[in-house]
Design an enzyme around this catalytic site. Structure first.
Site, PDB file in Angstrom:
ATOM      1  N   GLU A 261      -5.989  -0.325  -7.181  1.00 33.15           N
ATOM      2  CA  GLU A 261      -5.001   0.693  -7.554  1.00 33.15           C
ATOM      3  C   GLU A 261      -3.795  -0.039  -8.151  1.00 33.15           C
ATOM      4  O   GLU A 261      -2.974  -0.606  -7.427  1.00 33.15           O
ATOM      5  CB  GLU A 261      -4.614   1.506  -6.311  1.00 33.15           C
TER       6      GLU A 261
ATOM      7  N   HIS B 278      -2.769  -2.938  -5.711  1.00 33.86           N
ATOM      8  CA  HIS B 278      -3.136  -2.547  -4.352  1.00 33.86           C
ATOM      9  C   HIS B 278      -4.641  -2.695  -4.164  1.00 33.86           C
ATOM     10  O   HIS B 278      -5.430  -1.878  -4.642  1.00 33.86           O
ATOM     11  CB  HIS B 278      -2.685  -1.104  -4.087  1.00 33.86           C
TER      12      HIS B 278
ATOM     13  N   SER C  24       0.815  -1.218   0.000  1.00 32.77           N
ATOM     14  CA  SER C  24       0.000   0.000   0.000  1.00 32.77           C
ATOM     15  C   SER C  24       0.848   1.266   0.000  1.00 32.77           C
ATOM     16  O   SER C  24       0.315   2.364  -0.170  1.00 32.77           O
ATOM     17  CB  SER C  24      -0.917   0.003   1.230  1.00 32.77           C
TER      18      SER C  24
ATOM     19  N   ASN D 239      -3.063   6.385  -0.558  1.00 34.07           N
ATOM     20  CA  ASN D 239      -2.450   6.454   0.767  1.00 34.07           C
ATOM     21  C   ASN D 239      -1.529   7.649   0.929  1.00 34.07           C
ATOM     22  O   ASN D 239      -1.327   8.140   2.039  1.00 34.07           O
ATOM     23  CB  ASN D 239      -1.707   5.155   1.076  1.00 34.07           C
TER      24      ASN D 239
END
Length: 697
Positions: free
Chosen positions: A445, A433, A412, A483
């Site tokens: 992602e 991800h 992540s 993130n």
């Protein structure tokens, strides 16, 4: 006669055929063509009934998205439907594929409806902040009753042909897949049996029975809990209720009024932006359309924990076999037990049969050996965030996996290029991800490394579609898109608590904007240890990450929901966060240690610092080319982090607030709060100086 709608007669049946690829959408040409074909059918003395059928893979699948935002050209859809409904000759709709939105409304204006067994129907307008505006809210409850109509219209979900027949929408479902033949046989029966032109508008038994029913307040109460910030679902309830209280013509006027209110709502603009943004995200600007896609018919997954197990379910759900690897048998057994429990829970709710549970479990093959990955097409590593461990795993995969296998990491935050360097084939390494819970969350992602091949990029985007995810391709940097922005917000939220806010005040501001949960409740759901490990990794890498009372929670074993104590505490069997005086004490202790004198912090400051820091970071992500488009950032946040779709995503929302206003605030916080996170993005400064927005890029 329109080029996209034709009329011809077969025996006693006048056949109106729509052919407007790819989905026979209700464009101006189709609407005009339908009217002309109806006139021709009425004038054809030999035609005793009319059959509406579509070529290609589907019945009319809704409005033409190419005409969104443009003035409606005559004839309008209501005029077309009035012509169908007022036909003296019976009109039969023959449905295959999907009849959605205006397509289902057209079918409801016909006198009879027949479908093949694979067909689906629905009125998804609410997902765009609208309600069915061509009679759908008035005709559907006359066939189904109010409850079923409300279920369909307020959720926008599709239902199967058999469910539609049971609800009263379809007159018949046929096993034959040849829609032309199905329609001709049914229309022939209508003629042979002398059936009249039966208008749905004239049916009154069910709407009269629902007049004054408690079902409308029941739905409003449920929507207050499920969709508290949304506008359109409540207007849908009002419109269906009007069908039970007014005659048809007055009900149509009421529907039109409510439709216009939805059109004028800012939520419509946000939802339509989100609709188009999702479609744009599938397009990779620097990738040729004829880029080959590799076959992915078998998958290996490393790690049977929460993420690995959830990822495995995604593939089993679509019939792709999975090898699920763990180091120890007890961890493997535990992971498989969780997967089975998830499937069994779905079966209890009627979403799966027991046979389907067993089929999916059989596709997930447990293993303790990397040797079982020797012939898989794709491997996804899903262990915790430790670069050393990930590099060791990828070195092992490089030795075991066949040439052409895609090696993916579910990291992540970590550097995909550094992971790829542990192999002799960096062109085959990519980030995939997934978001927790991986078997539920829609976002995938996909992260391109510096050497990731075009074939691999195209393949992982294709895999996203196959496993029913919304794939977004992003570049490689710390935290990627989602993130990277989240951690800026998290640091700011924590700083606000350090300075005097409470965790619950911060969370309340974010849920007030429309997020399903706030920053700290989300941390508890993900696990306090996840963020703690990430901060520790960054500190090991030499980054200046300040001490945090969140670290103290992790060190005390307060890891969130899984330990029933994190930022909040949780009662047995409950996910409801409860403020904990022990955490208040710990925060106060931390403030004293750091010499911080707490101050009163307004909700406005919380909103600006939590959101504007994200916008500034999003602009930097665009500057660096990490995201192709600002709308890709919006898609990541809508599907990965619960950003309210009706606000269009963070970058769209920022344009509604005003980029000049946000830049002024960013500059102010740079002077008062300090830190690189508040250094104004050069792109943001340029856009404001040029009077442009992110959408102009």
């Amino acid at each position: 006669m329109s080029e996209v709608v034709s009329y011809n007669r077969e025996g006693a049946i006048g056949v109106i055929t729509v052919h407007y690829p790819p989905v026979n959408a209700l464009s101006h040409a189709v609407r005009a063509g339908l009217l002309e074909a109806l006139r021709q059918g009425q004038a054809d003395a030999e035609a005793k009934a009319l059959l509406l059928v579509c070529e290609g893979r589907t019945f009319i699948a809704g409005a033409d998205i190419r005409e969104f935002g443009k003035p409606m050209q005559e004839p309008g859809l209501v005029e077309v439907m009035d012509a169908i409904e007022n036909s003296e000759k019976p009109v039969v709709a023959a449905i295959h594929g999907t009849a959605l939105g205006g397509g289902l409304e057209v079918a409801l204006a016909c006198h009879y409806r027949v479908a093949v067994k694979s067909a689906k129907v629905g009125l998804p307008e609410v997902k765009l902040g609208l309600l069915p505006g061509a009679g759908g809210t008035q005709r559907l409850p006359r066939l189904t009753g109010a409850r079923k109509a409300l279920e369909m219209i307020t959720t926008g979900e599709f239902i199967s042909a058999y469910d539609a027949k049971a609800a009263g929408i379809l007159d018949e479902v046929r096993e034959d897949d040849d829609i032309g033949a199905v329609g001709m046989v049914f229309a022939g029966d209508v003629v042979a049996q002398g059936k009249p032109a039966r208008r749905v508008r004239d049916l009154s038994n069910k709407v009269q029975a629902d007049k004054g029913s408690a079902v409308f307040e029941e739905f409003r109460d449920a929507l207050k809990k499920k969709s508290p910030g949304l506008f359109a679902p409540f207007k849908c309830v009002d419109a269906v209720q009007a069908a039970t209280e007014l005659d048809f013509d007055e009900g149509m006027k009421r529907e039109r009024q409510l439709f216009q209110e939805c059109m004028e709502s800012p939520q419509r603009a946000g939802l339509i932006h989100a609709f188009f943004a999702e479609r744009e995200a599938a397009k990779i600007p620097d990738l040729s359309r004829d880029t080959p896609v590799r076959n992915v018919d078998s998958v290996g997954i490393i790690g049977a924990g929460t993420m690995g197990g959830g990822i495995a379910m995604n593939f089993a759900n679509v019939g792709i076999p999975v090898f699920l690897l763990e180091q120890k048998q007890d961890a493997l057994d535990k992971g498989l037990a969780v997967i089975r429990r998830n499937y069994e829970n779905s079966a209890k709710k009627g979403r799966l049969t027991q046979a389907q549970v067993e089929e999916r479990m059989a596709l997930i093959r447990p293993t303790l050996s990397y040797d079982d990955f020797s012939d898989v097409d794709l491997v996804i590593e899903a262990v915790f965030e430790d670069m050393g461990i990930k590099k060791q795993i990828f070195g092992q995969l490089d030795k075991v996996c066949k040439t052409g296998a895609i090696l993916a990491s579910n990291t992540s935050t970590l550097d995909i290029d550094e992971i790829a360097a542990a192999t002799s084939r960096p062109e085959d390494v990519v980030g995939m991800h997934f978001f927790s819970p991986a078997n539920v969350m829609k976002l995938l992602e996909n992260v391109r490394g510096a050497k990731t091949s075009d074939e691999v990029k195209a393949t992982v985007m294709n895999v996203a579609k196959r496993i029913r995810k919304v794939g977004v391709m992003v570049g490689n940097c710390y935290g990627f898109v989602g993130n990277r922005m989240l951690h800026r917000r998290g640091a700011e939220a924590t700083a606000l608590v350090n300075e005097g806010a409470s965790p619950q005040q911060v969370d309340k501001v974010l849920t007030g904007l429309g997020f399903p949960m706030g920053q700290f409740a989300m941390s508890d759901l993900a696990g306090i240890d996840v963020g703690y490990r990430i901060r520790q990794e960054r500190r090991k890498a030499g980054e200046d990450i300040p001490p945090s009372w969140m670290d103290k929670l992790a060190e005390q074993g307060r890891l969130g929901q899984k330990t029933q104590a994190g930022v909040y505490k949780y009662e047995d069997g409950s996910r409801k966060p409860v403020p904990d005086p022990e955490v208040d004490r710990l925060i106060e202790e931390f403030r004293q240690e750091q010499g911080i004198r707490p101050r009163s912090i307004s909700d406005d400051e919380i909103l600006e610092r939590c959101m504007y820091v994200m916008i500034n970071e999003g602009a930097k992500i665009l500057e660096e080319g990490i995201a192709y488009r600002s709308s890709d950032i919006d898609v990541v946040w809508i599907y990965g982090y619960g950003f309210p779709a009706y606000r269009g995503g963070p970058m769209f929302w920022a344009e509604q607030v005003g980029l000049d206003k946000i830049l002024d605030a960013v500059r102010n916080f740079h002077n008062t709060v300090g830190g690189d996170q508040w250094r104004p993005s050069e792109l943001l400064e340029r856009l404001v100086s040029e009077g442009k927005g992110f959408s102009d890029l």
